[in-house]
Design an enzyme around this catalytic site. Structure first.
Site, PDB file in Angstrom:
ATOM      1  N   GLY A   1      54.528  12.413  33.080  1.00  0.00           N
ATOM      2  CA  GLY A   1      53.217  13.053  33.185  1.00  0.00           C
ATOM      3  C   GLY A   1      52.172  12.288  32.404  1.00  0.00           C
ATOM      4  O   GLY A   1      52.037  11.069  32.512  1.00  0.00           O
ATOM      5  N   ASP A   2      51.428  13.005  31.574  1.00  0.00           N
ATOM      6  CA  ASP A   2      50.438  12.394  30.689  1.00  0.00           C
ATOM      7  C   ASP A   2      50.969  12.465  29.267  1.00  0.00           C
ATOM      8  O   ASP A   2      51.439  13.522  28.818  1.00  0.00           O
ATOM      9  CB  ASP A   2      49.104  13.130  30.787  1.00  0.00           C
TER      10      ASP A   2
ATOM     11  N   LYS B   1      65.409  13.619  26.676  1.00  0.00           N
ATOM     12  CA  LYS B   1      65.659  14.919  26.051  1.00  0.00           C
ATOM     13  C   LYS B   1      65.770  15.957  27.151  1.00  0.00           C
ATOM     14  O   LYS B   1      65.022  15.927  28.118  1.00  0.00           O
ATOM     15  CB  LYS B   1      64.514  15.309  25.114  1.00  0.00           C
TER      16      LYS B   1
ATOM     17  N   ASP C   1      61.525   8.400  28.861  1.00  0.00           N
ATOM     18  CA  ASP C   1      62.018   9.776  28.842  1.00  0.00           C
ATOM     19  C   ASP C   1      62.943  10.063  30.027  1.00  0.00           C
ATOM     20  O   ASP C   1      62.955   9.334  31.030  1.00  0.00           O
ATOM     21  CB  ASP C   1      60.845  10.758  28.884  1.00  0.00           C
TER      22      ASP C   1
ATOM     23  N   MET D   1      57.946  23.371  31.647  1.00  0.00           N
ATOM     24  CA  MET D   1      59.312  23.644  31.168  1.00  0.00           C
ATOM     25  C   MET D   1      59.540  25.139  30.969  1.00  0.00           C
ATOM     26  O   MET D   1      60.067  25.585  29.960  1.00  0.00           O
ATOM     27  CB  MET D   1      59.574  22.877  29.860  1.00  0.00           C
TER      28      MET D   1
ATOM     29  N   ALA E   1      57.562  18.135  41.212  1.00  0.00           N
ATOM     30  CA  ALA E   1      56.226  17.934  41.793  1.00  0.00           C
ATOM     31  C   ALA E   1      55.973  16.468  42.099  1.00  0.00           C
ATOM     32  O   ALA E   1      56.252  15.584  41.282  1.00  0.00           O
ATOM     33  CB  ALA E   1      55.160  18.458  40.834  1.00  0.00           C
TER      34      ALA E   1
END
Length: 464
Positions: A302-303, A270, A248, A383, A412
């Site tokens: 992230g997850d 994206k 990503d 977001m 972060a």
């Protein structure tokens, strides 16, 4: 990177050292590990250098270096411990085409010598671009303790076996063979003596030649919020084994660097409300590479299970009976709340926390805004930069206190992390003035812990 690391062939190469004191001794102890032909120019050499000369380990010329002495030399070390003499001899070497290094003079050197961990033929070079030699030596000492001396023996034996191992198909089949040799079969055989290693290699090769090739498989891996140190060990292993990495936009370059150099890297980024790779195309890529037999890592920020469209991709690969598994990652909310010294839940304040996405504006209308507007409620909005005014309006419409704390954390866990502390009443204006360009997570109902000084904080009054 101002210095590009390479391993220079020193077999029969000529290396010149000018100087005969402590600086020259330090360089020579390292250079004599190579197969180079070393010549030392020193009018008054240390006794140790004379001993090495008589032992045939190097050639000593007991005078200062002169014109033509560096002809055909690949490398030159100025170790005279005298700036004027170093400059003179370096010029002589440079006119002969040698690369020059002047001890403790980074500015005038064309190359630097790294700290080296020697398990020949396994060699590990550690460099800090001359900025922190003490740090390089500390890393070297740590690696010396971790790597067994037998590693070099295993590598030497393995080198003689490479032609036989080429009977395996190129790529994953060979990598699997060598991985098992170096991390399992080889060390076990060394326990029975060096003579046991070659028979163990032959047995291992027979096993792998008769082994059915692994089918394609997909690992849906959570890449965490960006700090590579927050990547799980399981995620690191998946990256190390991947033939293809489909990643990503928010995956940090530092994490992408952890993938194998030979892996195919595919960016399917994206951008919210901007350019993006269609989800159908991502699904097709997963299926295409897995059906071709590749071990695929679908690397998500992230997850993978939190706002990652994971179910759509799993459904696509399930339709083709492709195997998969999920590797959890640290979600951005966990990293962001740690950055402000808070916790997502707190006894007496909130027993639950809501995860929302600001990307789905239509879905926002379906949230229980009256519940979110109650005092002491906590929500993490992913977001959510573009939806800040919408969130503010909905909460105020349902009776939320205008002074409800709101904290926005950009990037972060990363080096360029920023924290914006504001209130619900001032949220849109403060966010606009902050001009965040990176991914940001918004906390409703949480303010940074007062005593925390872990990150630069943009105070509300800056935007008044």
């Amino acid at each position: 990177m101002d210095h590009f690391p390479i391993f220079l062939s020193t077999n029969t190469a000529r290396i010149i050292v000018s100087g005969g004191g402590d600086a020259a001794l330090a360089k020579l102890r390292l250079l004599m590990k190579s197969s180079a032909k070393i010549t030392v120019f020193a009018a008054q050499p240390a006794a140790e250098i004379e001993q090495w000369h008589h032992a045939g380990k190097l050639t000593l010329v007991t005078r200062a270096m002169d014109y033509g002495d560096a002809v055909c030399a690949k490398l030159f070390y100025g170790a005279n411990e005298d700036a004027i003499e170093d400059a003179r001899t370096a010029h002589l070497a440079l006119t002969c085409g040698a690369l020059i290094n002047i001890v403790d003079n980074l500015q005038d050197s064309q190359f630097i010598t790294p700290a080296i961990v020697d398990r020949s033929p396994v060699t590990i070079a550690i460099g800090t671009e001359g900025a922190a030699p003490v740090l390089a030596r500390a890393i070297k000492a740590d690696l010396e303790e971790r790597l067994p001396q037998s590693l070099g023996t295993l590598a030497r034996i393995g080198k003689t076996f490479r032609a036989a191992a080429n009977a395996l198909p190129f790529g994953r089949a060979r990598r699997d063979f060598w991985r098992e040799y170096y991390f399992d079969a080889g060390p076990k055989a060394m326990g029975d003596g060096q003579e046991s290693v070659l028979p163990a290699l032959n047995t291992l090769l027979d096993d792998h030649l008769n082994k059915t090739a692994r089918t394609g498989h997909i690992a849906f891996v959570g890449g965490g919020p960006g700090d590579p140190e927050l990547l799980t060990l399981k995620a690191r292993r998946a990256l190390d084994e991947a033939d293809v990495v489909i990643y990503d936009r928010l995956i940090s370059p530092e994490i992408l660097e952890l993938a194998r150099r030979e892996a195919t890297m595919i960016d399917v980024g994206k951008e919210g409300f901007g350019i993006h790779t269609p989800q159908e195309h991502i699904n097709d890529l997963l299926v295409e590479h897995a059906k071709a037999g590749a071990q695929v890592v679908r690397l998500k920020s992230g997850d993978a299970t939190v706002f990652g469209r994971l179910d759509e991709e799993i459904d696509a690969v399930d339709a083709h009976s492709i195997g998969w598994h999920i590797v959890p990652g640290i979600t951005s909310a966990s990293a962001a709340v740690a950055a402000i010294g808070q916790s997502l839940t707190k006894r007496g304040r909130n027993a639950s926390v809501r995860f929302l996405t600001g990307h789905d504006m239509k879905g926002f209308a379906d949230h229980d805004w009256s519940a979110l507007a109650r005092p002491n409620e906590v929500a993490a909005i992913y977001m959510g930069k573009k939806s800040a005014r919408f969130v503010q309006g909905r909460l105020l419409m349902h009776g939320a206190d205008r002074h409800t704390p709101v904290t926005i954390i950009e990037n972060a866990s990363r080096a360029d992390q920023r924290v914006l502390e504001t209130t619900l009443d001032a949220l849109p204006a403060a966010l606009k003035a902050a001009d965040f360009s990176g991914p940001a997570l918004t906390f409703l109902g949480l303010a940074p812990r007062a005593a925390l000084a872990a990150a630069p904080s943009l105070k509300l009054e800056e935007f008044a």
